[in-house]
Design a protein around this motif. Structure first.
Motif, PDB file in Angstrom:
ATOM      1  N   TYR A   1     -41.999 -10.809  14.266  1.00  0.00           N
ATOM      2  CA  TYR A   1     -41.470 -12.663  13.364  1.00  0.00           C
ATOM      3  C   TYR A   1     -41.754 -12.287  11.984  1.00  0.00           C
ATOM      4  O   TYR A   1     -41.236 -12.818  10.936  1.00  0.00           O
ATOM      5  CB  TYR A   1     -42.253 -13.591  13.733  1.00  0.00           C
ATOM      6  CG  TYR A   1     -41.707 -14.003  15.455  1.00  0.00           C
ATOM      7  CD1 TYR A   1     -41.027 -14.022  16.080  1.00  0.00           C
ATOM      8  CD2 TYR A   1     -42.577 -14.226  16.403  1.00  0.00           C
ATOM      9  CE1 TYR A   1     -39.721 -14.913  16.898  1.00  0.00           C
ATOM     10  CE2 TYR A   1     -42.418 -14.349  17.637  1.00  0.00           C
ATOM     11  CZ  TYR A   1     -41.045 -14.850  18.449  1.00  0.00           C
ATOM     12  OH  TYR A   1     -40.240 -15.252  19.129  1.00  0.00           O
TER      13      TYR A   1
ATOM     14  N   MET B   1     -36.573 -15.696  11.042  1.00  0.00           N
ATOM     15  CA  MET B   1     -36.229 -16.286  12.473  1.00  0.00           C
ATOM     16  C   MET B   1     -35.082 -14.907  13.196  1.00  0.00           C
ATOM     17  O   MET B   1     -34.870 -15.659  14.731  1.00  0.00           O
ATOM     18  CB  MET B   1     -35.050 -17.050  12.139  1.00  0.00           C
ATOM     19  CG  MET B   1     -35.992 -17.887  10.542  1.00  0.00           C
ATOM     20  SD  MET B   1     -36.362 -19.797  11.795  1.00  0.00           S
ATOM     21  CE  MET B   1     -35.407 -20.448  10.894  1.00  0.00           C
TER      22      MET B   1
ATOM     23  N   ILE C   1     -46.247 -16.934  16.216  1.00  0.00           N
ATOM     24  CA  ILE C   1     -44.734 -16.795  17.091  1.00  0.00           C
ATOM     25  C   ILE C   1     -44.959 -18.540  17.115  1.00  0.00           C
ATOM     26  O   ILE C   1     -43.199 -18.994  17.362  1.00  0.00           O
ATOM     27  CB  ILE C   1     -45.884 -16.291  18.132  1.00  0.00           C
ATOM     28  CG1 ILE C   1     -46.190 -15.162  18.435  1.00  0.00           C
ATOM     29  CG2 ILE C   1     -44.837 -16.789  19.528  1.00  0.00           C
ATOM     30  CD1 ILE C   1     -47.055 -14.265  18.783  1.00  0.00           C
ATOM     31  N   LEU C   2     -45.845 -18.539  17.612  1.00  0.00           N
ATOM     32  CA  LEU C   2     -44.695 -20.647  17.672  1.00  0.00           C
ATOM     33  C   LEU C   2     -44.602 -21.360  16.823  1.00  0.00           C
ATOM     34  O   LEU C   2     -43.859 -22.305  16.792  1.00  0.00           O
ATOM     35  CB  LEU C   2     -46.289 -21.352  18.468  1.00  0.00           C
ATOM     36  CG  LEU C   2     -47.273 -20.910  18.635  1.00  0.00           C
ATOM     37  CD1 LEU C   2     -48.210 -22.283  19.487  1.00  0.00           C
ATOM     38  CD2 LEU C   2     -46.493 -21.077  20.852  1.00  0.00           C
TER      39      LEU C   2
ATOM     40  N   SER D   1     -42.591 -19.882  14.601  1.00  0.00           N
ATOM     41  CA  SER D   1     -40.826 -19.320  14.595  1.00  0.00           C
ATOM     42  C   SER D   1     -40.233 -20.072  15.927  1.00  0.00           C
ATOM     43  O   SER D   1     -39.250 -19.653  14.975  1.00  0.00           O
ATOM     44  CB  SER D   1     -41.852 -17.830  14.679  1.00  0.00           C
ATOM     45  OG  SER D   1     -41.916 -16.743  14.097  1.00  0.00           O
ATOM     46  N   ILE D   2     -40.901 -19.609  16.493  1.00  0.00           N
ATOM     47  CA  ILE D   2     -39.933 -20.196  17.758  1.00  0.00           C
ATOM     48  C   ILE D   2     -39.519 -21.697  17.932  1.00  0.00           C
ATOM     49  O   ILE D   2     -38.303 -22.109  17.542  1.00  0.00           O
ATOM     50  CB  ILE D   2     -41.119 -20.073  18.906  1.00  0.00           C
ATOM     51  CG1 ILE D   2     -40.749 -18.791  19.601  1.00  0.00           C
ATOM     52  CG2 ILE D   2     -40.326 -21.192  20.592  1.00  0.00           C
ATOM     53  CD1 ILE D   2     -41.942 -18.620  21.152  1.00  0.00           C
TER      54      ILE D   2
ATOM     55  N   GLU E   1     -39.141 -23.113  14.483  1.00  0.00           N
ATOM     56  CA  GLU E   1     -38.124 -22.808  14.082  1.00  0.00           C
ATOM     57  C   GLU E   1     -36.690 -22.459  14.170  1.00  0.00           C
ATOM     58  O   GLU E   1     -36.328 -23.409  13.698  1.00  0.00           O
ATOM     59  CB  GLU E   1     -38.930 -22.479  12.989  1.00  0.00           C
ATOM     60  CG  GLU E   1     -39.565 -23.492  11.419  1.00  0.00           C
ATOM     61  CD  GLU E   1     -40.457 -22.244  10.223  1.00  0.00           C
ATOM     62  OE1 GLU E   1     -39.556 -20.910  10.471  1.00  0.00           O
ATOM     63  OE2 GLU E   1     -41.072 -22.587   9.749  1.00  0.00           O
TER      64      GLU E   1
END
Lengths: 356, 164
Positions: free
Chosen positions: A148, A153, B33-34, B36-37, B39
Motif C-alpha cells: 500500500y 490506492m 492497510i486500514l 488505504s482500505i 480511503e
C-alpha cells in the motif's frame, strides 16, 4: 452419468488400495512395538512437547532448546535431544514420567530421589509454532502494508488481494460497524488477534512440520489472548462503563443494602475473558482430538482383524477428511467469534451513556 | 488434566510474542492497510456518487441540447422565411425604384426632346419667317416696280382702313 460412475469407481478403488497398504503398514507398526496406547498418543498430539516430530518417523524429533532455572537459581540451556529417550542431562535433568507427577515435563532430580519442577522457559513445540505463526502473520501483513505504501490506492491482486479481502471482512464487517469512530483506536489490536488466531488455527491443521502444533487448542495461549482483551476492555473503559458495573440502572433494592447486581456485574467482567478462553481452547482442541481419534481407529481395529481394519480405514479416512474440512471452517469461525466478542466487549466498555 | 493447566513458560512466550507482533503490526502494518482500505472505499463511494451526478447532468445536458437544437431549427426556419421575405421586398423595392428611375429618365428625355423640338421649331420658324420675309421682299420688290401698282396698293389699304 456413466462418466461420473466410472470416476467414482476409480476413486473408490484407489481409496481401497491405499487403505490396504496403510493396513499392512499399521499391522507391522503395531506388531513391532508394544500394544498401541491411544490415550498416550492423543494426549501427546494435543499437548506440548520438547521436540518437534518430523514426518514419517515417530522417533526422530527436531531438537528444540530447553531453558530452565534450576532449584539452586542457576539457568540452564540445552538441546531437547539431551534428554530424549529417557536420557539424563548434566546428571540431574530428565523428562518426568507419570510416576513423578510431571509427565512429559523437564524435572530436576534431587540427590535424595525426590523431584523438583524447574522454572521452565523452554522453546517447546508450541512456542516454536507460536514463533512460526508470529513470523507468518508479521511477514504477510508487513508486505501488504509495504504494497500500500508503494502503490497507494491501487487494489492488490492474488494473495495480497485475498488478504485484503480478509482484512476488509473483519474490519469493515465487525470492527467499524461496532466501534464506529473508536474503530481506529482498537482496530490494530482486533485485527492482530483475528489474524493470529486464524493463522495459528490453520497451521495447526497442517499435519506435518512446521504445522501440526495444537497451539490455539492450548489453554495458555487462549488465556493470554483473553487477558489482552480483558486489559483492552477495562483499561480503556469509560466512566459510564464503571458506573454500570458498580452502580447499575436497576431498582435500588437490587444494589442496596445487598449489592446483588454489582456482584453479578463484577463477576461478569471476569467471566467474559473466561468464556473467550474456554470457547477457543475447547473448539480447537476438540477438532484436533476428533481427527486423531478417527485416525487412531484404523490402528485399533487393524490390531483386531485385517478385514475389519480395512473397512475401518476407508471409513476413518473419509471421516477424518470431512472433519478436517469442518475444522478449516471452525478455524475461521472461531477466529471470527473471538474477534467479534472482543469487539463487542470493548465497545460495551466504550459507551458514553444513554443520551446517544 | 494437564490440558487444562496452563504452562507458565508458554504463557510467558505467548505474552512476549503476541505483544511484539501487536506492536510491530500496530506500528507498521495496520495503519497503512486500514487507511488505504478506508480511503479506497471512500473514493469508490464518491466515484459512484459522482458518476450518478454526471449521468444526471448528462441527461440534463442532453435535454438542454435538444431544446437548443429545436430552437435553432425554429430560428433557422424563421430566419430563412425572413430572408425570403426580405429578398422579395428588396426585389420589389428595387423594381419600384428602377421603374421610378426609368420614368424619371424617360421624363427627362421627353423633356429634353420637347425642348429640342421647341428649339428646332423656333429656329425653323425664325428661318421660315426670315425666308418668308425674304421671299415677300423679293415679291414686293417685283410687284412694286411701277408707280401705278404702288398707288393701287395704297388705295386699297386706305379703303380697308376706311371701311373699318
Amino acid at each position: 452419468m456413466c462418466f461420473l460412475m466410472k470416476k467414482l469407481i476409480v476413486y473408490i478403488s484407489i481409496l481401497l488400495v491405499a487403505a490396504l497398504m496403510a493396513l499392512g503398514w499399521a499391522r507391522t507398526e503395531s506388531h513391532e512395538g508394544q500394544e498401541i496406547n491411544p490415550k498416550e498418543i492423543i494426549f501427546e498430539h494435543l499437548g506440548d512437547a520438547y521436540g518437534w516430530e518430523l514426518p514419517f518417523n515417530h522417533d526422530i524429533r527436531l531438537p528444540l532448546p530447553i531453558i530452565i532455572r534450576a532449584e539452586d537459581g542457576s539457568w540452564h540451556c540445552f538441546s531437547s535431544s539431551c534428554v530424549a529417550h529417557g536420557a539424563v542431562h548434566d546428571g540431574r535433568f530428565a523428562i518426568g514420567d507419570e510416576a513423578s507427577g510431571y509427565n512429559g515435563k523437564v524435572i530436576e532430580l534431587r540427590p535424595d530421589g525426590s523431584v523438583y519442577r524447574p522454572l521452565d522457559f523452554s522453546i517447546t513445540k508450541n512456542v516454536a509454532a507460536l514463533f512460526v505463526t508470529v513470523i507468518v502473520v508479521a511477514s504477510v501483513f508487513l508486505s501488504l502494508a509495504r504494497y500500500y505504501r508503494r502503490n497507494g490506492m491501487k487494489a492488490p491482486r492474488k494473495f495480497k488481494g485475498a488478504m485484503e479481502f480478509l482484512v476488509d471482512f473483519i474490519y469493515g464487517g465487525i470492527v467499524k460497524p461496532t466501534l464506529k469512530d473508536k474503530a481506529p483506536k482498537f482496530a490494530p489490536y482486533l485485527m492482530t488477534v483475528f489474524m493470529f488466531i486464524f493463522v495459528a488455527n490453520l497451521l495447526g491443521l497442517v499435519v506435518i512440520f512446521p504445522g501440526g502444533a495444537n497451539l490455539t487448542g492450548n489453554i495458555a495461549i487462549t488465556l493470554v489472548l483473553a487477558l489482552f482483551t480483558f486489559f483492552m476492555t477495562n483499561v480503556f473503559g469509560t466512566k459510564h462503563y464503571w458506573k454500570d458495573v458498580f452502580w447499575p440502572d436497576v431498582p435500588l433494592w437490587l444494589k442496596f443494602p445487598l449489592p446483588i447486581m454489582p456482584v453479578i456485574e463484577v463477576f461478569g467482567v471476569f467471566t467474559k475473558p473466561a468464556a473467550l478462553t474456554v470457547r477457543l481452547f475447547a473448539n480447537m482442541m476438540g477438532g484436533h482430538m476428533i481427527v486423531i481419534v478417527l485416525t487412531l481407529l484404523i490402528f485399533i481395529f487393524a490390531a483386531m482383524n485385517v478385514w475389519v481394519g480395512g473397512v475401518t480405514s476407508v471409513v476413518s479416512v473419509l471421516f477424518s477428511v470431512f472433519m478436517l474440512l469442518i475444522d478449516v471452517l471452525v478455524s475461521f469461525i472461531q477466529a471470527f467469534v473471538f474477534t467479534m466478542l472482543s469487539t463487542l466487549f470493548i465497545s460495551l466498555a466504550q459507551e458514553g451513556g444513554h443520551e446517544e | 488434566m494437564e490440558l487444562f493447566t496452563p504452562e507458565f513458560g508458554l504463557i510467558f512466550w505467548m505474552f512476549v510474542s503476541f505483544a511484539i507482533l501487536f506492536f510491530i503490526l500496530a506500528r507498521f502494518a495496520w495503519p497503512w492497510i486500514l487507511k488505504s482500505i478506508d480511503e479506497r472505499a471512500r473514493m469508490i463511494d464518491e466515484g459512484v456518487e459522482k458518476t450518478r451526478q454526471a449521468e444526471e447532468s448528462l441527461a440534463n445536458a442532453k435535454l438542454t441540447a435538444e431544446r437548443y437544437e429545436k430552437e435553432a431549427v425554429a430560428r433557422q426556419a424563421e430566419i430563412l422565411r425572413e430572408a425570403d421575405r426580405m429578398k422579395t421586398q428588396i426585389i420589389e423595392e428595387a423594381r419600384g425604384q428602377a421603374s421610378v428611375e426609368a420614368k424619371k429618365v424617360l421624363e427627362a428625355a421627353q423633356l429634353s426632346i420637347e425642348q429640342m423640338r421647341k428649339e428646332a421649331q423656333a429656329r425653323m420658324r425664325d428661318e421660315v419667317s426670315a425666308l418668308a420675309i425674304d421671299i415677300a421682299t423679293k415679291v414686293v420688290r417685283q410687284q412694286m416696280a411701277d408707280d401705278e401698282s404702288q398707288s393701287k396698293l395704297v388705295n386699297s389699304l386706305l379703303d380697308e382702313i376706311s371701311n373699318n
